[in-house]
Design a protein around this motif. Structure first.
Motif, PDB file in Angstrom:
ATOM      1  N   ASP A 161      12.665 -15.257  28.229  1.00 54.57           N
ATOM      2  CA  ASP A 161      11.739 -16.030  26.886  1.00 54.57           C
ATOM      3  C   ASP A 161      10.985 -14.526  26.639  1.00 54.57           C
ATOM      4  OD1 ASP A 161      13.648 -17.832  26.593  1.00 54.57           O
ATOM      5  OD2 ASP A 161      12.537 -19.220  27.893  1.00 54.57           O
ATOM      6  N   ILE A 162      10.608 -13.719  28.094  1.00 52.92           N
ATOM      7  CA  ILE A 162       9.371 -13.237  27.438  1.00 52.92           C
ATOM      8  C   ILE A 162      10.617 -11.951  27.224  1.00 52.92           C
ATOM      9  CG2 ILE A 162       8.764 -11.110  28.488  1.00 52.92           C
ATOM     10  CD1 ILE A 162       7.826 -13.852  30.644  1.00 52.92           C
ATOM     11  N   PHE A 163      11.231 -10.963  27.490  1.00 49.00           N
ATOM     12  CA  PHE A 163      12.285  -9.976  26.674  1.00 49.00           C
ATOM     13  C   PHE A 163      12.547 -10.403  25.492  1.00 49.00           C
ATOM     14  CE2 PHE A 163      16.053  -7.830  25.965  1.00 49.00           C
ATOM     15  CZ  PHE A 163      15.368  -6.084  25.626  1.00 49.00           C
ATOM     16  N   TYR A 164      13.088 -11.733  24.884  1.00 46.04           N
ATOM     17  CA  TYR A 164      13.688 -11.467  23.308  1.00 46.04           C
ATOM     18  C   TYR A 164      12.596 -11.757  22.063  1.00 46.04           C
ATOM     19  CZ  TYR A 164      18.120 -13.451  24.927  1.00 46.04           C
ATOM     20  OH  TYR A 164      19.296 -14.076  25.104  1.00 46.04           O
ATOM     21  N   GLU A 165      11.447 -12.737  23.409  1.00 47.79           N
ATOM     22  CA  GLU A 165       9.530 -12.141  22.791  1.00 47.79           C
ATOM     23  C   GLU A 165       9.400 -11.237  22.339  1.00 47.79           C
ATOM     24  OE1 GLU A 165       4.710 -13.532  23.176  1.00 47.79           O
ATOM     25  OE2 GLU A 165       6.595 -15.157  23.354  1.00 47.79           O
ATOM     26  N   TRP A 166       8.744  -9.899  23.307  1.00 49.06           N
ATOM     27  CA  TRP A 166       8.815  -8.580  23.125  1.00 49.06           C
ATOM     28  C   TRP A 166      10.049  -7.838  22.586  1.00 49.06           C
ATOM     29  CZ3 TRP A 166      11.547  -3.907  24.470  1.00 49.06           C
ATOM     30  CH2 TRP A 166      10.653  -2.922  24.568  1.00 49.06           C
ATOM     31  N   TYR A 167      11.348  -8.040  22.580  1.00 47.15           N
ATOM     32  CA  TYR A 167      12.452  -7.292  21.498  1.00 47.15           C
ATOM     33  C   TYR A 167      11.870  -7.676  20.174  1.00 47.15           C
ATOM     34  CZ  TYR A 167      16.440  -5.265  20.166  1.00 47.15           C
ATOM     35  OH  TYR A 167      17.242  -4.264  19.640  1.00 47.15           O
ATOM     36  N   GLN A 168      11.804  -8.684  19.942  1.00 48.62           N
ATOM     37  CA  GLN A 168      11.231  -9.501  18.103  1.00 48.62           C
ATOM     38  C   GLN A 168      10.378  -9.090  17.498  1.00 48.62           C
ATOM     39  OE1 GLN A 168      14.283 -10.349  17.234  1.00 48.62           O
ATOM     40  NE2 GLN A 168      15.083 -11.130  18.816  1.00 48.62           N
ATOM     41  N   SER A 169       9.373  -8.417  18.806  1.00 49.26           N
ATOM     42  CA  SER A 169       7.504  -8.437  17.807  1.00 49.26           C
ATOM     43  C   SER A 169       8.029  -6.540  17.518  1.00 49.26           C
ATOM     44  CB  SER A 169       7.395  -8.336  18.836  1.00 49.26           C
ATOM     45  OG  SER A 169       6.887  -7.445  20.172  1.00 49.26           O
ATOM     46  N   GLN A 170       8.698  -5.501  18.371  1.00 47.56           N
ATOM     47  CA  GLN A 170       9.149  -4.333  17.726  1.00 47.56           C
ATOM     48  C   GLN A 170       9.649  -3.575  16.264  1.00 47.56           C
ATOM     49  OE1 GLN A 170       7.949  -2.142  21.000  1.00 47.56           O
ATOM     50  NE2 GLN A 170       8.091  -4.336  21.237  1.00 47.56           N
ATOM     51  N   THR A 171       8.993  -2.925  15.722  1.00 47.69           N
ATOM     52  CA  THR A 171       9.614  -2.450  14.545  1.00 47.69           C
ATOM     53  C   THR A 171      11.061  -2.636  14.928  1.00 47.69           C
ATOM     54  OG1 THR A 171       8.984  -0.546  14.756  1.00 47.69           O
ATOM     55  CG2 THR A 171       7.055  -1.108  14.222  1.00 47.69           C
ATOM     56  N   HIS A 172      12.087  -1.571  13.786  1.00 46.61           N
ATOM     57  CA  HIS A 172      13.240  -1.852  13.728  1.00 46.61           C
ATOM     58  C   HIS A 172      13.356  -0.349  14.479  1.00 46.61           C
ATOM     59  CE1 HIS A 172      17.415  -1.103  12.215  1.00 46.61           C
ATOM     60  NE2 HIS A 172      16.663   0.263  11.831  1.00 46.61           N
ATOM     61  N   GLU A 173      12.353   0.825  14.407  1.00 53.57           N
ATOM     62  CA  GLU A 173      12.548   1.837  14.793  1.00 53.57           C
ATOM     63  C   GLU A 173      12.795   2.273  16.482  1.00 53.57           C
ATOM     64  OE1 GLU A 173      10.274   1.330  11.356  1.00 53.57           O
ATOM     65  OE2 GLU A 173      11.273   1.954  10.658  1.00 53.57           O
ATOM     66  N   LYS A 174      11.345   0.755  16.543  1.00 55.28           N
ATOM     67  CA  LYS A 174      11.067   0.719  18.656  1.00 55.28           C
ATOM     68  C   LYS A 174      12.660  -0.220  18.546  1.00 55.28           C
ATOM     69  CE  LYS A 174       7.522   2.617  19.377  1.00 55.28           C
ATOM     70  NZ  LYS A 174       7.194   3.454  20.113  1.00 55.28           N
ATOM     71  N   ARG A 175      12.725  -0.708  18.003  1.00 55.18           N
ATOM     72  CA  ARG A 175      14.605  -1.021  18.519  1.00 55.18           C
ATOM     73  C   ARG A 175      15.760  -0.180  18.780  1.00 55.18           C
ATOM     74  NH1 ARG A 175      12.903  -5.428  14.428  1.00 55.18           N
ATOM     75  NH2 ARG A 175      14.787  -4.614  13.262  1.00 55.18           N
TER      76      ARG A 175
ATOM     77  N   LEU B 170      20.645 -10.310  19.540  1.00 50.25           N
ATOM     78  CA  LEU B 170      19.539 -10.419  18.945  1.00 50.25           C
ATOM     79  C   LEU B 170      18.989 -10.175  17.620  1.00 50.25           C
ATOM     80  CD1 LEU B 170      18.127  -8.449  22.062  1.00 50.25           C
ATOM     81  CD2 LEU B 170      17.612 -11.221  21.958  1.00 50.25           C
ATOM     82  N   GLU B 171      19.330  -9.173  17.356  1.00 48.31           N
ATOM     83  CA  GLU B 171      19.426  -8.528  15.961  1.00 48.31           C
ATOM     84  C   GLU B 171      19.650  -9.974  14.282  1.00 48.31           C
ATOM     85  OE1 GLU B 171      18.100  -6.334  14.732  1.00 48.31           O
ATOM     86  OE2 GLU B 171      17.505  -5.321  16.804  1.00 48.31           O
ATOM     87  N   LYS B 172      20.505 -10.566  14.914  1.00 55.98           N
ATOM     88  CA  LYS B 172      21.239 -11.393  14.118  1.00 55.98           C
ATOM     89  C   LYS B 172      20.239 -12.916  14.427  1.00 55.98           C
ATOM     90  CE  LYS B 172      26.197 -10.559  14.427  1.00 55.98           C
ATOM     91  NZ  LYS B 172      27.395 -11.680  14.710  1.00 55.98           N
ATOM     92  N   ALA B 173      19.663 -13.045  16.324  1.00 60.07           N
ATOM     93  CA  ALA B 173      18.818 -14.381  16.035  1.00 60.07           C
ATOM     94  C   ALA B 173      17.376 -13.864  15.020  1.00 60.07           C
ATOM     95  CB  ALA B 173      18.670 -14.110  17.793  1.00 60.07           C
TER      96      ALA B 173
ATOM     97  N   LEU C  33      16.898 -12.124  12.840  1.00 63.25           N
ATOM     98  CA  LEU C  33      17.473 -12.384  11.301  1.00 63.25           C
ATOM     99  C   LEU C  33      17.631 -14.048  10.684  1.00 63.25           C
ATOM    100  CD1 LEU C  33      20.373  -9.754   9.998  1.00 63.25           C
ATOM    101  CD2 LEU C  33      17.824  -9.718   9.448  1.00 63.25           C
ATOM    102  N   MET C  34      17.404 -14.937  11.743  1.00 62.27           N
ATOM    103  CA  MET C  34      17.941 -16.049  11.350  1.00 62.27           C
ATOM    104  C   MET C  34      16.592 -16.824  11.510  1.00 62.27           C
ATOM    105  SD  MET C  34      21.194 -17.218  13.587  1.00 62.27           S
ATOM    106  CE  MET C  34      21.699 -19.038  13.145  1.00 62.27           C
ATOM    107  N   ARG C  35      15.534 -15.968  12.051  1.00 61.31           N
ATOM    108  CA  ARG C  35      14.488 -17.122  12.638  1.00 61.31           C
ATOM    109  C   ARG C  35      13.362 -16.122  11.012  1.00 61.31           C
ATOM    110  NH1 ARG C  35      11.995 -15.342  18.247  1.00 61.31           N
ATOM    111  NH2 ARG C  35      13.878 -16.847  19.550  1.00 61.31           N
ATOM    112  N   ARG C  36      13.592 -16.224   9.689  1.00 64.69           N
ATOM    113  CA  ARG C  36      13.375 -15.049   9.217  1.00 64.69           C
ATOM    114  C   ARG C  36      13.156 -16.788   8.073  1.00 64.69           C
ATOM    115  NH1 ARG C  36      14.160  -9.031   7.696  1.00 64.69           N
ATOM    116  NH2 ARG C  36      13.212  -8.238   9.390  1.00 64.69           N
TER     117      ARG C  36
END
Length: 128
Positions: free
Chosen positions: A86-100, A120-123, A125-128
């Motif tokens: 859960d922490i990893f998903y939240e952290w990863y999603q908070s990064q910029t495209h370049e950082k990811r 993770l990228e699909k998830a 996009l679905m949150r937007r």
């Protein structure tokens, strides 16, 4: 759960942390949780927050942090693996495209984890 630099593993099993003679029921009386149980819950939450604060930035990939858990393991759905996921998903999603993108280059998916970053990228996009 893996201990982080001196922090003991945390658990959600509140009653298991009480000595046998001190265990109380979870009975709510007059709309209130008993003070001792509430205080213990608050201390566990505080310990969990300290554990989260002690994690490195950037976070290690899930397969590095918990190398014994395969991608589809039940360990990612309960206990320490779930917390870290859960922490990893939240952290990863908070990064910029370049950082990811940079993170993906530095930490390629190992065998058995193929498609993880795409998931993770699909998830995201679905949150937007």
């Amino acid at each position: 759960m893996r201990a982080i630099q001196g922090f003991e593993s945390h658990t959600c099993g509140v009653s298991s942390q009480l000595p046998n003679d001190k265990r109380k029921s979870w009975k709510i009386v007059d709309g209130k949780i008993p003070d001792d149980i509430r205080d213990l819950m608050v201390s566990i939450i505080d310990e969990h927050e300290k554990w989260k604060a002690a994690l490195p930035d950037p976070l290690r990939p899930m397969w590095v942090e918990y190398p014994h858990l395969p991608r589809c393991s039940m360990g990612w759905r309960m206990g320490g693996g779930e917390d870290y996921r859960d922490i990893f998903y939240e952290w990863y999603q908070s990064q910029t495209h370049e950082k990811r993108h940079e993170y993906r280059e530095i930490h390629p998916e190992p065998v058995g984890w193929e498609g993880f970053y795409d998931h993770l990228e699909k998830a995201r996009l679905m949150r937007r």
